[in-house]
Design a protein around this motif. Structure first.
Motif, PDB file in Angstrom:
ATOM      1  N   ASP A  48       0.800  -1.219   0.000  1.00 40.81           N
ATOM      2  CA  ASP A  48       0.000   0.000   0.000  1.00 40.81           C
ATOM      3  C   ASP A  48       0.838   1.278   0.000  1.00 40.81           C
ATOM      4  N   GLN A  49       2.163   1.157   0.016  1.00 41.01           N
ATOM      5  CA  GLN A  49       3.016   2.338   0.135  1.00 41.01           C
ATOM      6  C   GLN A  49       2.943   3.278  -1.078  1.00 41.01           C
ATOM      7  N   PRO A  50       2.954   2.778  -2.316  1.00 47.86           N
ATOM      8  CA  PRO A  50       2.891   3.711  -3.458  1.00 47.86           C
ATOM      9  C   PRO A  50       1.670   4.618  -3.413  1.00 47.86           C
ATOM     10  N   ALA A  51       0.507   4.072  -3.071  1.00 51.18           N
ATOM     11  CA  ALA A  51      -0.710   4.889  -3.022  1.00 51.18           C
ATOM     12  C   ALA A  51      -0.612   5.956  -1.939  1.00 51.18           C
ATOM     13  N   LYS A  52      -0.042   5.607  -0.784  1.00 49.91           N
ATOM     14  CA  LYS A  52       0.093   6.582   0.302  1.00 49.91           C
ATOM     15  C   LYS A  52       1.058   7.702  -0.077  1.00 49.91           C
ATOM     16  N   VAL A  53       2.142   7.331  -0.773  1.00 48.36           N
ATOM     17  CA  VAL A  53       3.109   8.335  -1.206  1.00 48.36           C
ATOM     18  C   VAL A  53       2.472   9.288  -2.211  1.00 48.36           C
ATOM     19  N   ARG A  54       1.721   8.747  -3.149  1.00 46.58           N
ATOM     20  CA  ARG A  54       1.040   9.596  -4.135  1.00 46.58           C
ATOM     21  C   ARG A  54       0.100  10.589  -3.446  1.00 46.58           C
ATOM     22  N   ALA A  55      -0.683  10.097  -2.483  1.00 45.34           N
ATOM     23  CA  ALA A  55      -1.643  10.962  -1.801  1.00 45.34           C
ATOM     24  C   ALA A  55      -0.940  12.084  -1.053  1.00 45.34           C
ATOM     25  N   LEU A  56       0.178  11.772  -0.394  1.00 42.70           N
ATOM     26  CA  LEU A  56       0.892  12.801   0.354  1.00 42.70           C
ATOM     27  C   LEU A  56       1.470  13.858  -0.578  1.00 42.70           C
ATOM     28  N   ILE A  57       2.043  13.422  -1.708  1.00 44.24           N
ATOM     29  CA  ILE A  57       2.636  14.378  -2.642  1.00 44.24           C
ATOM     30  C   ILE A  57       1.563  15.270  -3.240  1.00 44.24           C
ATOM     31  N   ARG A  58       0.417  14.706  -3.562  1.00 46.53           N
ATOM     32  CA  ARG A  58      -0.667  15.517  -4.116  1.00 46.53           C
ATOM     33  C   ARG A  58      -1.142  16.562  -3.109  1.00 46.53           C
ATOM     34  N   SER A  64       9.825  20.305  -4.985  1.00 51.27           N
ATOM     35  CA  SER A  64      10.816  19.254  -5.203  1.00 51.27           C
ATOM     36  C   SER A  64      10.370  17.969  -4.525  1.00 51.27           C
ATOM     37  N   VAL A  65      10.706  16.841  -5.150  1.00 49.51           N
ATOM     38  CA  VAL A  65      10.505  15.528  -4.548  1.00 49.51           C
ATOM     39  C   VAL A  65      11.877  14.874  -4.423  1.00 49.51           C
ATOM     40  N   LEU A  66      12.219  14.470  -3.206  1.00 49.37           N
ATOM     41  CA  LEU A  66      13.536  13.930  -2.885  1.00 49.37           C
ATOM     42  C   LEU A  66      13.409  12.424  -2.687  1.00 49.37           C
ATOM     43  N   LEU A  67      14.194  11.655  -3.422  1.00 48.18           N
ATOM     44  CA  LEU A  67      14.076  10.202  -3.421  1.00 48.18           C
ATOM     45  C   LEU A  67      15.304   9.548  -2.808  1.00 48.18           C
ATOM     46  N   HIS A 143       6.872   9.433 -10.376  1.00 46.58           N
ATOM     47  CA  HIS A 143       5.794   9.583 -11.354  1.00 46.58           C
ATOM     48  C   HIS A 143       4.880  10.740 -10.972  1.00 46.58           C
ATOM     49  N   GLU A 144       4.566  10.856  -9.686  1.00 42.60           N
ATOM     50  CA  GLU A 144       3.710  11.940  -9.222  1.00 42.60           C
ATOM     51  C   GLU A 144       4.420  13.286  -9.347  1.00 42.60           C
ATOM     52  N   ALA A 145       5.729  13.303  -9.075  1.00 47.97           N
ATOM     53  CA  ALA A 145       6.502  14.543  -9.230  1.00 47.97           C
ATOM     54  C   ALA A 145       6.456  15.018 -10.677  1.00 47.97           C
ATOM     55  N   SER A 146       6.588  14.080 -11.608  1.00 47.77           N
ATOM     56  CA  SER A 146       6.538  14.436 -13.027  1.00 47.77           C
ATOM     57  C   SER A 146       5.166  15.002 -13.394  1.00 47.77           C
ATOM     58  N   ARG A 147       4.116  14.389 -12.854  1.00 44.40           N
ATOM     59  CA  ARG A 147       2.762  14.857 -13.156  1.00 44.40           C
ATOM     60  C   ARG A 147       2.549  16.285 -12.655  1.00 44.40           C
ATOM     61  N   LEU A 148       3.146  16.609 -11.490  1.00 41.48           N
ATOM     62  CA  LEU A 148       2.999  17.945 -10.905  1.00 41.48           C
ATOM     63  C   LEU A 148       4.062  18.918 -11.393  1.00 41.48           C
ATOM     64  N   ARG A 149       4.975  18.414 -12.244  1.00 38.86           N
ATOM     65  CA  ARG A 149       6.085  19.216 -12.763  1.00 38.86           C
ATOM     66  C   ARG A 149       6.983  19.730 -11.646  1.00 38.86           C
ATOM     67  N   ALA A 150       7.178  18.891 -10.638  1.00 40.05           N
ATOM     68  CA  ALA A 150       8.114  19.206  -9.551  1.00 40.05           C
ATOM     69  C   ALA A 150       9.493  18.659  -9.899  1.00 40.05           C
ATOM     70  N   GLN A 151      10.519  19.288  -9.390  1.00 39.29           N
ATOM     71  CA  GLN A 151      11.879  18.805  -9.588  1.00 39.29           C
ATOM     72  C   GLN A 151      12.086  17.507  -8.799  1.00 39.29           C
ATOM     73  N   VAL A 269       9.025  17.145  -0.641  1.00 36.72           N
ATOM     74  CA  VAL A 269       8.628  15.880  -0.044  1.00 36.72           C
ATOM     75  C   VAL A 269       9.803  14.919  -0.215  1.00 36.72           C
ATOM     76  N   ALA A 270      10.252  14.321   0.885  1.00 39.96           N
ATOM     77  CA  ALA A 270      11.344  13.352   0.849  1.00 39.96           C
ATOM     78  C   ALA A 270      10.782  11.972   1.160  1.00 39.96           C
ATOM     79  N   VAL A 271      11.056  10.997   0.287  1.00 41.16           N
ATOM     80  CA  VAL A 271      10.567   9.634   0.449  1.00 41.16           C
ATOM     81  C   VAL A 271      11.765   8.746   0.781  1.00 41.16           C
ATOM     82  N   VAL A 272      11.789   8.225   2.010  1.00 39.89           N
ATOM     83  CA  VAL A 272      12.935   7.450   2.490  1.00 39.89           C
ATOM     84  C   VAL A 272      12.443   6.170   3.148  1.00 39.89           C
ATOM     85  N   GLY A 273      13.375   5.257   3.417  1.00 36.47           N
ATOM     86  CA  GLY A 273      13.039   4.052   4.152  1.00 36.47           C
ATOM     87  C   GLY A 273      12.581   4.395   5.558  1.00 36.47           C
ATOM     88  N   VAL A 274      11.603   3.640   6.034  1.00 35.55           N
ATOM     89  CA  VAL A 274      11.003   3.942   7.335  1.00 35.55           C
ATOM     90  C   VAL A 274      12.033   3.954   8.454  1.00 35.55           C
TER      91      VAL A 274
END
Length: 293
Positions: A48-58, A64-67, A143-151, A269-274
């Motif tokens: 369920d992590q991808p969906a939660k990440v998408r919702a938070l970024i939206r 910027s989105v930091l990976l 993918h969500e960053a690209s949709r929002l045109r974020a770096q 938004v920074a997406v890192v290991g828990v």
């Protein structure tokens, strides 16, 4: 977590004002310049992590989105994104298919020596059993960053650097540690469950998830808390600072640099290991650039 004193009037609103439910492993990191980094921790093998990440970024609508990726780990993630764009729901779930020449030629995971060396096939097997694949949350974020045109920016150090440091530490620890099994060694038992699951043992999902939680807990434990009763545990203990503490400090520093570069009112938004979330928050604003370098 905010900077001391009052924040400037142009600082972004707290994310809690925009969404009713935010992920459990989430910290709001504030820079005195009025920028914010929304730090979200993901469990790599939870479906369920991808969906939660998408919702938070939206909700955050970041600049910027930091990976938590490095250049060496980007190709498999971008392949996931490309495949996801072909699906109506944009999903990035893409477990490995049965091995064949065509599969190997079309999947960068199978062409990466480090992926094989670091147990990628076994890890992907466990991920497939959980209904996901490695890198799914990072791919969803990109993918969500690209949709929002974020770096999009990469936070982690090169995989090969971590691998080389871990190999040296692991070899030394393995030869120095007793090799016999020890009753009650929770870490060794958890590693055995994951290895069996990756090898096709039809263990129930709860056992696998419990084992993953045990390994994550050992990574997140402070100091030298990992057990050292077996060779496997000794190797894990030797590699733990390299996998956890060192990388958390690097991630914290790069998040801080991102906040500094965004300037007043900037949002990332920074997406890192828990397992890195608490340590990154602890290092916030306190990292030494020379040490990180």
């Amino acid at each position: 977590m905010g900077a001391s004193g009052s924040l400037p009037a142009y600082a972004p609103d707290s994310l809690s004002k925009k969404v009713q439910k935010i992920p459990d492993r989430y910290v709001e990191l504030r820079n005195p310049n009025g920028s914010v980094v929304h730090l979200v921790g993901v469990a790599p093998l939870a479906h369920d992590q991808p969906a939660k990440v998408r919702a938070l970024i939206r909700a955050a609508t970041p600049d910027s989105v930091l990976l938590q990726l490095c250049a060496e780990r980007v190709p498999p993630v971008w392949e996931l994104i490309e495949r996801g764009t072909l699906r109506a729901d944009g999903s990035v779930r893409d477990p490995l298919k049965p091995l064949s020449y065509d599969v190997a030629a079309g999947d960068s995971r199978l062409r990466d020596f480090a992926w094989w060396f670091l147990g990628g096939l076994e890890a992907e097997g466990v991920a497939a059993g959980q209904g996901t694949c490695l890198g799914a949350a990072q791919a969803a974020a990109a993918h969500e960053a690209s949709r929002l045109r974020a770096q999009t920016h990469l936070l982690d150090r090169q995989l090969s650097a971590t691998a080389n440091r871990c190999v040296n530490a692991a070899v030394a620890a393995w030869w120095a540690a007793p090799s016999g099994p020890a009753d009650g060694d929770a870490l060794a038992e958890a590693l055995a469950v994951l290895l069996a699951a990756a090898s096709g043992d039809p263990a129930d999902g709860d056992r696998v998830r419990g084992a993953l939680d045990a390994v994550a807990a050992e990574l997140a434990a402070p100091g030298d808390a990992a057990p050292a009763k077996t060779a496997a545990a000794a190797v894990f203990g030797a590699c733990k600072p390299l996998l956890g503490a060192e990388r958390s400090e690097i991630l914290a520093h790069r998040c801080w640099e991102a906040a500094e570069s965004l300037g007043p009112g900037g949002v990332a938004v920074a997406v890192v290991g828990v397992e890195h979330v608490d340590a990154i928050a602890g290092h916030w604003s306190k990292t030494d650039p020379k040490r990180v370098e």
